[in-house]
Design a protein around this motif. Structure first.
Motif, PDB file in Angstrom:
ATOM      1  N   PHE A 298      37.161  43.569  55.838  1.00 23.34           N
ATOM      2  CA  PHE A 298      36.560  42.244  55.728  1.00 23.34           C
ATOM      3  C   PHE A 298      37.299  41.281  54.805  1.00 23.34           C
ATOM      4  N   VAL A 299      38.045  41.781  53.835  1.00 29.17           N
ATOM      5  CA  VAL A 299      38.829  40.898  52.964  1.00 29.17           C
ATOM      6  C   VAL A 299      40.201  40.655  53.585  1.00 29.17           C
ATOM      7  N   GLY A 300      40.663  41.628  54.345  1.00 29.99           N
ATOM      8  CA  GLY A 300      41.992  41.573  54.935  1.00 29.99           C
ATOM      9  C   GLY A 300      42.884  42.620  54.298  1.00 29.99           C
ATOM     10  N   HIS A 301      44.064  42.795  54.872  1.00 31.28           N
ATOM     11  CA  HIS A 301      44.989  43.818  54.380  1.00 31.28           C
ATOM     12  C   HIS A 301      46.407  43.467  54.818  1.00 31.28           C
ATOM     13  N   PRO A 302      47.394  43.997  54.109  1.00 29.92           N
ATOM     14  CA  PRO A 302      48.773  43.782  54.543  1.00 29.92           C
ATOM     15  C   PRO A 302      48.986  44.368  55.934  1.00 29.92           C
ATOM     16  N   LYS A 303      49.729  43.640  56.743  1.00 33.77           N
ATOM     17  CA  LYS A 303      50.066  44.179  58.063  1.00 33.77           C
ATOM     18  C   LYS A 303      50.839  45.478  57.876  1.00 33.77           C
ATOM     19  N   GLU A 304      50.592  46.400  58.758  1.00 33.94           N
ATOM     20  CA  GLU A 304      51.256  47.709  58.784  1.00 33.94           C
ATOM     21  C   GLU A 304      50.739  48.676  57.721  1.00 33.94           C
ATOM     22  N   ALA A 305      49.805  48.269  56.868  1.00 35.31           N
ATOM     23  CA  ALA A 305      49.279  49.190  55.856  1.00 35.31           C
ATOM     24  C   ALA A 305      48.246  50.120  56.480  1.00 35.31           C
ATOM     25  N   LEU A 306      48.274  51.379  56.059  1.00 36.57           N
ATOM     26  CA  LEU A 306      47.276  52.357  56.459  1.00 36.57           C
ATOM     27  C   LEU A 306      46.110  52.289  55.480  1.00 36.57           C
ATOM     28  N   SER A 307      44.913  52.455  55.952  1.00 34.93           N
ATOM     29  CA  SER A 307      43.742  52.486  55.085  1.00 34.93           C
ATOM     30  C   SER A 307      43.395  53.929  54.756  1.00 34.93           C
ATOM     31  N   ILE A 308      43.572  54.279  53.478  1.00 31.56           N
ATOM     32  CA  ILE A 308      43.125  55.577  52.971  1.00 31.56           C
ATOM     33  C   ILE A 308      42.436  55.286  51.639  1.00 31.56           C
ATOM     34  N   PRO A 309      41.112  55.085  51.656  1.00 35.03           N
ATOM     35  CA  PRO A 309      40.409  54.730  50.428  1.00 35.03           C
ATOM     36  C   PRO A 309      40.520  55.795  49.341  1.00 35.03           C
TER      37      PRO A 309
ATOM     38  N   ARG B 104      43.253  46.098  45.308  1.00 32.51           N
ATOM     39  CA  ARG B 104      42.914  44.693  45.092  1.00 32.51           C
ATOM     40  C   ARG B 104      43.805  44.061  44.032  1.00 32.51           C
ATOM     41  N   SER B 105      43.981  44.752  42.885  1.00 28.59           N
ATOM     42  CA  SER B 105      44.708  44.147  41.771  1.00 28.59           C
ATOM     43  C   SER B 105      45.794  45.034  41.164  1.00 28.59           C
ATOM     44  N   GLY B 106      45.948  46.238  41.666  1.00 30.12           N
ATOM     45  CA  GLY B 106      46.980  47.145  41.171  1.00 30.12           C
ATOM     46  C   GLY B 106      46.472  48.251  40.269  1.00 30.12           C
ATOM     47  N   HIS B 107      45.179  48.263  39.962  1.00 28.29           N
ATOM     48  CA  HIS B 107      44.637  49.275  39.056  1.00 28.29           C
ATOM     49  C   HIS B 107      44.236  50.565  39.774  1.00 28.29           C
ATOM     50  N   ARG B 108      43.475  50.449  40.864  1.00 28.21           N
ATOM     51  CA  ARG B 108      43.093  51.651  41.615  1.00 28.21           C
ATOM     52  C   ARG B 108      44.309  52.331  42.219  1.00 28.21           C
ATOM     53  N   SER B 109      45.258  51.524  42.692  1.00 26.26           N
ATOM     54  CA  SER B 109      46.459  52.118  43.291  1.00 26.26           C
ATOM     55  C   SER B 109      47.277  52.872  42.244  1.00 26.26           C
ATOM     56  N   LEU B 110      47.281  52.389  41.004  1.00 24.57           N
ATOM     57  CA  LEU B 110      47.970  53.114  39.941  1.00 24.57           C
ATOM     58  C   LEU B 110      47.272  54.453  39.682  1.00 24.57           C
ATOM     59  N   GLU B 111      45.948  54.423  39.612  1.00 27.27           N
ATOM     60  CA  GLU B 111      45.176  55.647  39.410  1.00 27.27           C
ATOM     61  C   GLU B 111      45.440  56.639  40.552  1.00 27.27           C
ATOM     62  N   ALA B 112      45.427  56.148  41.777  1.00 27.24           N
ATOM     63  CA  ALA B 112      45.683  57.010  42.937  1.00 27.24           C
ATOM     64  C   ALA B 112      47.116  57.548  42.900  1.00 27.24           C
ATOM     65  N   GLY B 113      48.059  56.713  42.478  1.00 26.74           N
ATOM     66  CA  GLY B 113      49.455  57.139  42.390  1.00 26.74           C
ATOM     67  C   GLY B 113      49.661  58.247  41.376  1.00 26.74           C
ATOM     68  N   LEU B 114      49.007  58.138  40.230  1.00 28.19           N
ATOM     69  CA  LEU B 114      49.101  59.197  39.218  1.00 28.19           C
ATOM     70  C   LEU B 114      48.504  60.503  39.749  1.00 28.19           C
TER      71      LEU B 114
ATOM     72  N   VAL C 231      52.101  48.553  44.007  1.00 29.02           N
ATOM     73  CA  VAL C 231      52.307  47.124  44.215  1.00 29.02           C
ATOM     74  C   VAL C 231      51.559  46.381  43.110  1.00 29.02           C
ATOM     75  N   ALA C 232      52.329  45.768  42.206  1.00 30.45           N
ATOM     76  CA  ALA C 232      51.760  45.008  41.089  1.00 30.45           C
ATOM     77  C   ALA C 232      50.903  43.867  41.625  1.00 30.45           C
ATOM     78  N   HIS C 233      49.791  43.614  40.980  1.00 31.99           N
ATOM     79  CA  HIS C 233      48.858  42.534  41.310  1.00 31.99           C
ATOM     80  C   HIS C 233      48.088  42.788  42.599  1.00 31.99           C
ATOM     81  N   GLY C 234      48.434  43.817  43.355  1.00 37.07           N
ATOM     82  CA  GLY C 234      47.678  44.190  44.534  1.00 37.07           C
ATOM     83  C   GLY C 234      47.615  43.142  45.621  1.00 37.07           C
ATOM     84  N   PHE C 235      46.586  43.251  46.443  1.00 32.71           N
ATOM     85  CA  PHE C 235      46.420  42.357  47.586  1.00 32.71           C
ATOM     86  C   PHE C 235      45.854  41.003  47.168  1.00 32.71           C
ATOM     87  N   GLU C 236      44.864  41.010  46.275  1.00 31.67           N
ATOM     88  CA  GLU C 236      44.193  39.770  45.888  1.00 31.67           C
ATOM     89  C   GLU C 236      44.635  39.210  44.545  1.00 31.67           C
ATOM     90  N   GLY C 237      45.290  39.986  43.726  1.00 34.42           N
ATOM     91  CA  GLY C 237      45.819  39.484  42.464  1.00 34.42           C
ATOM     92  C   GLY C 237      44.831  39.466  41.318  1.00 34.42           C
TER      93      GLY C 237
END
Length: 132
Positions: A36-47, A79-89, A102-108
């Motif tokens: 509903f917010v949108g996503h980068p093209k070609e990105a896979l959704s894995i919450p 969304r902002s780069g925090h959850r993705s960092l946690e998931a990356g670790l 990705v710094a700043h994420g999708f929405e910044g």
């Protein structure tokens, strides 16, 4: 001990994906954000964390393992780069060696009025995205 996760600006991430077609791009936001917010093209959704309880997705690691391999370049965005960092670790702790955030994420970041998509981020930078 976990290594640090390299951070790429949205533009650098976009260029990295174009230059590395074997790379995998994973959006770790909730399914509702992705749709509903949108996503980068070609990105896979894995919450990484999902509704209704926002607990860590117990299937996250299994889904990532199906999408990529331990040494394949894998970019994570939220969304902002925090959850993705946690998931990356988390992924690093499970043997993945080529994780990028990705710094700043999708929405910044939030602006002075607590709004996103006005300072930085994938969407703010005008990179390809879609909304389902």
């Amino acid at each position: 001990m976990a290594k640090s996760i390299p951070r790429l600006t949205p533009h650098d991430a976009f260029n990295f994906l174009r230059e590395n077609p074997q790379a995998v791009f994973i959006d770790v936001r909730s399914e509702m954000e992705f749709l509903f917010v949108g996503h980068p093209k070609e990105a896979l959704s894995i919450p990484w964390r999902d509704e209704p309880d926002w607990e860590i997705n117990p299937d996250f690691l299994a889904h990532v393992r199906r999408a990529t391999s331990h040494d394949r370049p894998t970019l994570l965005i939220c969304r902002s780069g925090h959850r993705s960092l946690e998931a990356g670790l988390f992924l690093q702790a499970h043997g993945f060696s080529a994780i990028y955030n990705v710094a700043h994420g999708f929405e910044g970041d939030l602006n002075d009025r607590h709004c996103r998509s006005s300072l930085n981020g994938w969407r703010f930078d005008g990179l390809p995205w879609e909304q389902c």
